[in-house]
Design an enzyme around this catalytic site. Structure first.
Site, short mmCIF file in Angstrom:
data_model
loop_
_atom_site.label_atom_id
_atom_site.label_comp_id
_atom_site.label_asym_id
_atom_site.label_seq_id
_atom_site.Cartn_x
_atom_site.Cartn_y
_atom_site.Cartn_z
N CYS A 44 56.60 42.33 41.08
CA CYS A 44 55.46 41.47 40.75
C CYS A 44 55.91 40.13 40.20
CB CYS A 44 54.55 42.18 39.76
SG CYS A 44 53.22 41.13 39.18
N CYS A 49 53.83 39.09 43.30
CA CYS A 49 52.56 38.46 42.90
C CYS A 49 52.71 37.08 42.26
CB CYS A 49 51.83 39.35 41.89
SG CYS A 49 51.96 41.10 42.22
N TYR A 179 48.56 42.66 53.81
CA TYR A 179 48.45 41.70 52.71
C TYR A 179 49.50 40.58 52.84
CZ TYR A 179 46.01 45.02 49.47
OH TYR A 179 45.15 45.86 48.83
N GLU A 183 48.77 36.70 53.68
CA GLU A 183 48.88 35.75 52.57
C GLU A 183 49.91 34.66 52.89
OE1 GLU A 183 47.51 38.49 48.77
OE2 GLU A 183 49.65 38.13 49.02
N HIS A 436 23.16 28.79 38.72
CA HIS A 436 22.98 27.79 39.76
C HIS A 436 23.55 26.44 39.34
CE1 HIS A 436 21.01 26.10 43.24
NE2 HIS A 436 20.54 25.12 42.48
N GLU A 441 26.12 33.01 42.98
CA GLU A 441 24.71 33.34 42.76
C GLU A 441 24.13 34.12 43.94
OE1 GLU A 441 21.76 30.05 42.91
OE2 GLU A 441 23.47 28.76 43.34
#
Ligand code: NDP
Length: 453
Positions: A44, A49, A179, A183, A436, A441
Site C-alpha cells: 500500500c 495505493c 483495478y 487505474e 445543492h 444530491e
C-alpha cells in the site's frame, strides 16, 4: 514467564502486520517481534495505493489546466516533468516509511529487517540463520503481481516497476481489465502516454455493476485510451528499442513499454507454511477461518496473503480482530459484508454492496439510476458523464447497492457506505434533504425506479 522469545511474531511489515504488531505491543504490552524483508509500509505505502494516488493527482492536472481556461484562467506553457514528480514522490514514501518504523519502535516492537520463514508451529528462522520462538505467529506477507506465461514475458513491467520508470513511455500497452490495469490506463494517459489496453473479456472491471463498467469504459475511451476488448497478448518480442506485442487476433504492434496488470498472488512461496501443517488454497493463499486462524492453531494470517478481500483497510481490520481474539480473549470475526471501495479510474468509481446483476439473482429489486453531465466540466464543454445508481430490495426497501461514477466518487461512497451499512432504506435516502448544488444530491433525488424488462 513465557518460554518463548516472543508472545507474537509477525511476518510482514505492511498495513495489516504493522497494525496488529503495534496494537498488541503498544496497547496491550504483548512482547512482539516483526520481520520485514523489504520496506516498511508494504504494498500500500511503497508500491501500491499511496504512490498510485499521487500519480492519479499528477495525471489529473492536464485536464484541470485545460478546463481552467474556460473559467478565465491563462497559463504559460505547461509541461509534465516526471523526474521532478518522482523526486517528490520518493521523498514522500521515505517519510511514510520512517513513520511506520517509528510507530513500531515507539510501541516497543522488536523489528528484524530480513526475511523470516516458518519452521515450526512456534518457530521462525531469520535470513541470518537465527531462530526465534513465539507463542503465536501472524503471517501478513501480502501478495505480488502475476506475470503472464507467454514468450517474451520478461520484457513487460508489473505494477511494482511503474514508480521507478525512467521516463513516461510514449506508447504503452496495458494487459488486463482489473483495478490496476484500468487505474494505470487513466494515469499514464493523463501523463502523456498513448495507452492501449487489452482485456480478454467483453467489458473491463468484471464483478462490478454493469452500468458502472460501461460508463467508465466510455469515459476512458473519450479520454483517448485505445481499449481493445475480447483480445489478449500472446507474444512479446524485442525489436530494437521497441517491444512488439502480438495479440490473439494476430495483430502485431510496437510499444515502448508493456505492463502486465493481470492479478496478484499471495506471497507464500518458500515461507515454510505447508511443511508445518498450514493449508494453502488456490494460488497459494493461506486458508483461514473467520478468526484468521490457520490449520495450525498457533499460526494466524491476515491481509492479501489470505486472498479474502484484498484491500488495505480490510487487512487492518483483520489485524485488529486478530489482536482482539488472541490477546483480549474476545473472539472477533471480521465483518466482510458491505465494504465500500473506490477504483481510481478516470472517471472514478465508488461502490458498496451488490451490483444490479448479483442483486437480481438474490431477490426482487428496484433500480434507480441517473446520468448527467457534472456542472464543473460541462461548463467547459467536456463530455464527462456522472452515473449514480441505487439497487433497492422490493421487500425490505433496503438499499442493497450504491454505485457512483463521478469525480471524487471515492469520497462520496465513504459516506453513502455508512448509510448502506446501517441498513438505510430508499425512503431514508428520500427524506434526506439534498445539498445543492452538488453532484451527490442526485443520490437523494431519484424518484422513479427504472422499468424492469
Ligand atoms: P484484478 O484481479 O482486479 O484484475 C486482474 C485482471 O487480469 C483481470 O482483468 C483478469 O481478467 C486479468 N487476467 C488474469 N489472468 C489473465 C491472463 N492469463 N490473461 C489475460 N488477462 C488475465 O487484479 P489487479 O492486479 O488489477 O489488482 C489486484 C488486487 O489489488 C485487486 O483485486 C484489488 O483487490 C487490489 N487493488 C485495489 C485497488 C483499489 O482499491 N482501488 C487498486 C489496485 C489494486 P478476468 O477478469 O477475465 O479474470
Amino acid at each position: 514467564m513465557s518460554d518463548f522469545d516472543f508472545d507474537l511474531f509477525v511476518i510482514g511489515g505492511g498495513s495489516g502486520g504493522v497494525r496488529a504488531a503495534r496494537v498488541a505491543s503498544g496497547e496491550l504490552g504483548v512482547k512482539v517481534g516483526l520481520a520485514e524483508e523489504s520496506r516498511y509500509g508494504g504494498t500500500c505505502v511503497i508500491r501500491g495505493c499511496v504512490p498510485k494516488k499521487l500519480m492519479v493527482f499528477a495525471s489529473e492536472y492536464a485536464d484541470t489546466v485545460e478546463t481552467a481556461q474556460t473559467y478565465g484562467w491563462s497559463f504559460g506553457e505547461s509541461d509534465f516533468d516526471w523526474a521532478r514528480f518522482q523526486t517528490h514522490m520518493r521523498a514522500e514514501l521515505d517519510r511514510l516509511e520512517r513513520i511506520y518504523r517509528s510507530l513500531l519502535a515507539n510501541s516497543g516492537v522488536k523489528t528484524f529487517d530480513q526475511r523470516a520463514t516458518v519452521v515450526g508451529p512456534h518457530e521462525v528462522t531469520l535470513a541470518d540463520g537465527t531462530t526465534k520462538t513465539a507463542k503465536h505467529i501472524l503471517v501478513a506477507t501480502g501478495g505480488r503481481p502475476v506475470r503472464l506465461e507467454i514468450p517474451g514475458a520478461e520484457l513487460a513491467m508489473v505494477s511494482d516497476d511503474l514508480f521507478d520508470m525512467a521516463t513516461i513511455p510514449q506508447r504503452l500497452l496495458i494487459v488486463g481489465g482489473g483495478y490496476i490495469a484500468c487505474e494505470f490506463a487513466g494515469i499514464l494517459n493523463g501523463l502523456g502516454a498513448k495507452v492501449t489496453q487489452m482485456y480478454r473479456g467483453a467489458q473491463i472491471l468484471r464483478g462490478f455493476d454493469d452500468d458502472a463498467r460501461n460508463v467508465i469504459a466510455d469515459g476512458m475511451h473519450e479520454r483517448g485510451i485505445d481499449l481493445r476488448l475480447n483480445c489478449n497478448v500472446v507474444d512479446l518480442q524485442r525489436d530494437d528499442k521497441a517491444i512488439v506485442a502480438t495479440d490473439t487476433k494476430g495483430h502485431a504492434k510496437a510499444y515502448d513499454a508493456v505492463l502486465f496488470a493481470t492479478g496478484r498472488n499471495p506471497n507464500t512461496d518458500g515461507l515454510g507454511l505447508e511443511p508445518v501443517g498450514v493449508t494453502l488454497g488456490r494460488s497459494g493463499a493461506v486458508v483461514v477461518d473467520d478468526f484468521s486462524q490457520t490449520a495450525v492453531p498457533s499460526i494466524y494470517a491476515i491481509g492479501d496473503v489470505t486472498n479474502r478481500v484484498n484491500l488495505t483497510p480490510v487487512a487492518i481490520r483483520e489485524g485488529m480482530a486478530f489482536v482482539e481474539t488472541v490477546f483480549k480473549g474476545n473472539p472477533t470475526p471480521v465483518d466482510h459484508a458491505l465494504i465500500p471501495s473506490a477504483v481510481f479510474t478516470q472517471p472514478e468509481m465508488g461502490t458498496v454492496g451488490l451490483s444490479e446483476q448479483d442483486a437480481r439473482e438474490q431477490e426482487e429489486i428496484e433500480v434507480y439510476r441517473t446520468t448527467f453531465k457534472p456542472m464543473q466540466t460541462s461548463f467547459a464543454g467536456r463530455p464527462d458523464r456522472v452515473m449514480m445508481k441505487l439497487i433497492v430490495s422490493k421487500a425490505s426497501r433496503r438499499v442493497l447497492g450504491c454505485h457512483i461514477v463521478a469525480p471524487h466518487a471515492g469520497e462520496i461512497i465513504q459516506l453513502a457506505g455508512i448509510a448502506v451499512k446501517m441498513g438505510a432504506t430508499k425512503e431514508d435516502f428520500d427524506r434526506t434533504v439534498a445539498v445543492h448544488p452538488t453532484m451527490s444530491e442526485e443520490i437523494v433525488t431519484m424518484r422513479n425506479p427504472e422499468r424492469t424488462p
